[in-house]
Design an enzyme around this catalytic site. Structure first.
Site, PDB file in Angstrom:
ATOM      1  N   CYS A  67       0.800  -1.149  -0.190  1.00  0.00           N
ATOM      2  CA  CYS A  67      -0.138  -0.062  -0.011  1.00  0.00           C
ATOM      3  C   CYS A  67       0.830   1.371   0.045  1.00  0.00           C
ATOM      4  O   CYS A  67       0.434   2.322  -0.848  1.00  0.00           O
ATOM      5  CB  CYS A  67      -0.866   0.020   1.222  1.00  0.00           C
ATOM      6  SG  CYS A  67      -0.054  -0.067   3.194  1.00  0.00           S
ATOM      7  N   HIS A 105      -1.824   1.385   7.251  1.00  0.00           N
ATOM      8  CA  HIS A 105      -2.237   1.212   5.687  1.00  0.00           C
ATOM      9  C   HIS A 105      -2.688   2.673   5.471  1.00  0.00           C
ATOM     10  O   HIS A 105      -3.223   3.468   5.867  1.00  0.00           O
ATOM     11  CB  HIS A 105      -3.803   0.381   5.738  1.00  0.00           C
ATOM     12  CG  HIS A 105      -4.227   0.427   4.392  1.00  0.00           C
ATOM     13  ND1 HIS A 105      -3.626  -0.041   3.457  1.00  0.00           N
ATOM     14  CD2 HIS A 105      -5.510   0.705   3.726  1.00  0.00           C
ATOM     15  CE1 HIS A 105      -4.237  -0.193   2.234  1.00  0.00           C
ATOM     16  NE2 HIS A 105      -5.327   0.382   2.453  1.00  0.00           N
ATOM     17  N   ASP A 119      -8.203   3.349  -3.170  1.00  0.00           N
ATOM     18  CA  ASP A 119      -7.188   2.520  -2.728  1.00  0.00           C
ATOM     19  C   ASP A 119      -6.731   1.321  -3.542  1.00  0.00           C
ATOM     20  O   ASP A 119      -7.467   0.450  -3.936  1.00  0.00           O
ATOM     21  CB  ASP A 119      -7.866   1.983  -1.442  1.00  0.00           C
ATOM     22  CG  ASP A 119      -6.898   1.145  -0.683  1.00  0.00           C
ATOM     23  OD1 ASP A 119      -5.545   1.156  -1.198  1.00  0.00           O
ATOM     24  OD2 ASP A 119      -7.161   0.912   0.498  1.00  0.00           O
TER      25      ASP A 119
END
Length: 267
Positions: A67, A105, A119
């Site tokens: 991420c 995250h 995302d």
């Protein structure tokens, strides 16, 4: 860093106007061409989320990332085109984070007609931006839910094939540096899932392919199918042909992957 090189990497030649259609098309193209993966962590190679380092790895070396890398790259791309983008801090897991918990995250908020959750770095269940409000959407084969919780949190959850995953986040914008402690810990803590288990994930239009260790799982509208890889060559071929990751060095950690498989599936 060059936008044209990025567009070539994701095989995109469409419109670049900062509108909803461009955002959705770029989102889908990056997911289709760039895998979520932790191969460097398995090989003991330090991972940076400095934008220039991410560009070198993902665009020039044609790799994937996690991420911190993938959303950093996508944020840069969107801002280059003219979108308004902010970083949000997420906390992976289905349980509400504790007050002293550090974010682990990275996700994005994009202003485009409305506020959108963007995302590209959670592994690929989300196949398109989601309105940043309490909502349930179907992005086959997944059902995705955003649910408002107390103390300003929003809970993101995704489910398919009887499996559920997700994270919590708040709408306060943050600077990328807040993710450095988590990036360091996840690369150095022996109990980090990114050190213990190889993973690669890729999202296609109605299909999600997930590799964890030796187990390759495909989620689609038909159901869920699993295959267990048996040799280092099968692993390298799987990464190359299913995920677009040509990393022959992964064979060097086959014994580690076998050991972890035995720990997870003993008996």
């Amino acid at each position: 860093m060059d936008l044209e090189n990025y567009l070539n990497r994701i095989v995109y030649s469409g419109d670049l106007k900062p509108n909803r259609a461009t955002l959705e098309n770029l989102f889908a193209a990056q997911l289709r061409m760039v895998a979520f993966e932790n191969i460097d962590q398995q090989l003991g190679v330090p991972v940076s989320f400095d934008p220039s380092d991410v560009f070198e790895k993902v665009v020039l070396q044609q790799r994937g990332g996690w991420c911190f890398e993938l959303n950093t790259l996508f944020s840069w791309v969107l801002q280059e085109i003219g979108f308004e983008v902010a970083y949000l801090a997420g906390y992976v897991g289905l349980e509400k984070p504790s007050p002293d918990q550090a974010p682990d995250h990275m996700l994005l908020k994009v202003e485009c007609d409305e506020q959108l959750l963007v995302d590209v770095g959670f592994g690929g269940a989300m196949s398109a931006p989601v309105p940043l409000k309490p909502i349930k959407v179907s992005q086959q084969p997944y059902d995705i839910t955003l649910a408002a919780q107390n103390e300003g949190y929003i809970q993101y959850s995704e489910s398919a094939g009887g499996r559920e995953a997700g994270y919590w986040f708040a709408l306060d914008c943050v600077e990328p540096r807040v993710f450095q402690p988590a990036s360091t810990k996840l690369q150095t803590d022996p109990n980090s899932p990114f050190l213990r288990t190889l993973t690669a994930q890729k999202r296609y239009t109605n299909r999600h392919v997930v590799l964890r260790g030796r187990v390759l799982t495909t989620f689609d509208t038909v159901g869920t199918r699993e295959e267990t890889l048996s040799t280092p060559k099968e692993l390298a071929d799987c990464l190359k042909y299913d995920f677009g990751l040509n990393v022959p060095a992964i064979a060097e950690v086959w014994s580690k992957i076998m050991k972890r498989h035995g720990e997870l599936f003993a008996g």
